[in-house]
Motif scaffolding. Structure first.
Motif, mmCIF file in Angstrom:
data_model
loop_
_atom_site.group_PDB
_atom_site.id
_atom_site.type_symbol
_atom_site.label_atom_id
_atom_site.label_comp_id
_atom_site.label_asym_id
_atom_site.label_seq_id
_atom_site.Cartn_x
_atom_site.Cartn_y
_atom_site.Cartn_z
ATOM 1 N N ASP A 105 0.379 -1.302 -0.157
ATOM 2 C CA ASP A 105 -0.348 0.145 0.436
ATOM 3 C C ASP A 105 0.741 1.318 0.203
ATOM 4 O O ASP A 105 1.897 0.900 -0.111
ATOM 5 N N SER A 106 0.508 2.400 0.214
ATOM 6 C CA SER A 106 1.243 3.582 0.267
ATOM 7 C C SER A 106 1.926 4.303 0.746
ATOM 8 O O SER A 106 3.057 4.691 0.768
ATOM 9 N N TRP A 114 0.404 -6.379 1.864
ATOM 10 C CA TRP A 114 -0.442 -7.016 2.454
ATOM 11 C C TRP A 114 -0.876 -8.832 1.378
ATOM 12 O O TRP A 114 0.430 -9.097 0.272
ATOM 13 N N GLU A 122 -2.390 -8.086 6.725
ATOM 14 C CA GLU A 122 -1.888 -7.407 6.188
ATOM 15 C C GLU A 122 -0.154 -7.163 7.615
ATOM 16 O O GLU A 122 -0.335 -7.594 8.598
ATOM 17 N N THR A 161 -4.430 -5.897 -5.632
ATOM 18 C CA THR A 161 -3.982 -4.533 -6.033
ATOM 19 C C THR A 161 -5.072 -3.182 -5.020
ATOM 20 O O THR A 161 -5.722 -3.302 -4.755
ATOM 21 N N PHE A 162 -4.155 -2.317 -5.153
ATOM 22 C CA PHE A 162 -5.037 -0.777 -4.387
ATOM 23 C C PHE A 162 -5.609 0.179 -5.948
ATOM 24 O O PHE A 162 -4.045 0.283 -6.955
ATOM 25 N N GLY A 205 -6.214 4.043 -2.755
ATOM 26 C CA GLY A 205 -6.270 3.711 -1.592
ATOM 27 C C GLY A 205 -6.558 2.396 -1.330
ATOM 28 O O GLY A 205 -7.267 1.393 -0.156
ATOM 29 N N ASN A 206 -8.174 1.876 -1.342
ATOM 30 C CA ASN A 206 -8.914 1.099 -1.634
ATOM 31 C C ASN A 206 -8.404 -0.539 -1.582
ATOM 32 O O ASN A 206 -7.769 0.221 -2.540
ATOM 33 N N LEU A 207 -9.189 -1.059 -1.480
ATOM 34 C CA LEU A 207 -8.114 -2.786 -1.705
ATOM 35 C C LEU A 207 -8.577 -3.504 -2.737
ATOM 36 O O LEU A 207 -10.094 -3.184 -2.031
ATOM 37 N N ALA A 264 -10.599 1.867 2.362
ATOM 38 C CA ALA A 264 -9.868 1.893 3.179
ATOM 39 C C ALA A 264 -10.568 3.411 4.160
ATOM 40 O O ALA A 264 -11.678 4.028 3.636
#
Length: 379
Positions: free
Chosen positions: A97-98, A103, A114, A153-154, A158-160, A175
């Motif tokens: 993630d950012s 993950w 995570e 992936t994101f 930032g959503n999964l 998120a």
């Protein structure tokens, strides 16, 4: 795992190998060697992470890389005496993630784990998606459960996004994340409780790889339908795909070889130039599909047409997407025309052939009128 350095060429040799002592040695032992490596990812510092399917672990290899180097961090592993939130059964996809957290798609336990940075050997996972807690592994087909997930992936927010493979859908989790949270969107199904496989413009069958391109569009490897589907935001549950690669219609699903067909596609990767790479596993190859938007002419008068499949359907380059067909650019400024074309001064310009033809027409018309007048006078 092997590294191939650019510039690439057919049949080139690998530059580096990780997970074994050298190019001729095999892995399949515990510890620093890899046995059946699966998902791979590069973290924000440039380090390489690899999922180890047989050893049920994830290993980090520090940059700069060297041939046969030992891993620096190991997460998970059946052979380690770990609590449930540190063990992985079949780590498929990996994603960062950012914030640099890792993950892991823990497909065998129907969940996403995570691991928070900075990483330490054998650390426990901090959060679980797809299960209500770290101790369960149910595969119920509801809004908060997963069934053998494949990849994650994101998006830019930032959503999964997770390919819930055995439930034939792709789920979005918003998120900020919480343990066991419910999905907000399902692609490939009409609602968040359906799981049937199908072959239409809005359904999926065993989805695998996921990738967001530079335009924010989501590409999905629809493995059992032998195709790749593009979904364009804004996303919504049950929405139709916009482009299909690998089939001539949304209602076909047969495997084939060739430059417009695929066979059991799995992993996807979108390059910084918008091009799409596809792991065409059934055909034992990796395919590149170029992004027409990045290949188009910079001229504002250009029109680009993309043949997305071997059908008669074409789409304009104003739609931001990647596709597998050929790209043809035709500039309207270079097309000869008998009509006037305005210039920057606002005065029309005419081709020389048009001017000569006009003068000849006037001369012939004048001669005809002159002869007609003489005949009238004689009468």
């Amino acid at each position: 795992m092997a590294e191939f350095a650019p510039p690439f060429s057919n049949g080139q040799k690998a530059a580096l190998e990780e997970g074994a002592a050298n190019f001729s040695a095999g892995g399949c032992t515990t510890g620093n060697a890899l046995c059946e490596p699966s998902g791979i990812a590069i973290d924000p510092s440039g380090n390489l992470w690899a999922g180890d399917g047989q050893n049920a672990s994830i290993q980090e290899f520090k940059a700069p890389f060297s041939l046969g180097e030992s891993s620096s961090v190991l997460l998970g592993g059946f052979y380690l005496n770990h609590p449930p939130n540190a063990t992985n059964f079949g780590p498929n996809g990996l994603a960062f993630d950012s914030s640099g957290n890792l993950w892991v798609v823990d497909g065998g336990f129907n969940r996403i784990l995570e691991f928070t940075s900075p990483f330490t050997n054998r650390e426990a996972a901090s959060l679980v998606i797809g299960q209500p807690n770290f101790s369960t592994d149910s595969n119920n087909n509801n809004q908060s459960m997963l069934n053998a997930p494949g990849f994650a992936t994101f998006d830019n927010s930032g959503n999964l996004w997770v390919s819930d493979t055995y439930d034939n859908r792709v789920l979005e989790f918003k998120a900020p994340f919480t343990n066991g949270e419910s999905a907000s969107i399902a692609l490939g199904q009409p609602n968040l409780s359906s799981t049937a496989a199908n072959t239409t413009q809005s359904t999926l069958s065993m989805p695998q790889g996921l990738a967001f391109d530079t335009h924010g569009n989501l590409w999905v490897s629809d493995e059992s339908n032998n195709r790749i589907m593009e979904f364009v935001p804004p996303f919504s549950t049950g929405m139709n795909a916009t482009v299909v690669i690998g089939q001539t219609s949304y209602f076909f699903s047969g495997p084939a070889a060739g430059n417009s067909s695929v066979n059991d596609p799995e992993g996807l990767a979108a390059g910084p130039n918008g091009n799409l790479w596809v792991a065409d596993s059934g055909n034992y190859r990796v395919l590149l599909f170029t992004d027409p938007a990045s290949a188009a002419s910079s001229s504002s008068t250009s029109t680009t047409l993309i043949q997305t499949t071997p059908s008669t359907t074409t789409i304009s380059s104003t739609k931001a997407s990647s596709s597998q067909g050929q790209t043809t650019t035709a500039s309207t400024s270079s097309v000869a025309s008998a009509t006037s074309t305005p210039t920057s001064s606002g005065i029309p310009e005419f081709p020389p052939q048009f001017v000569l033809a006009s003068l000849l027409t006037l001369v012939l018309a004048g001669a005809y009128l002159f002869m007609r007048r003489r005949n009238v006078v004689r009468v």
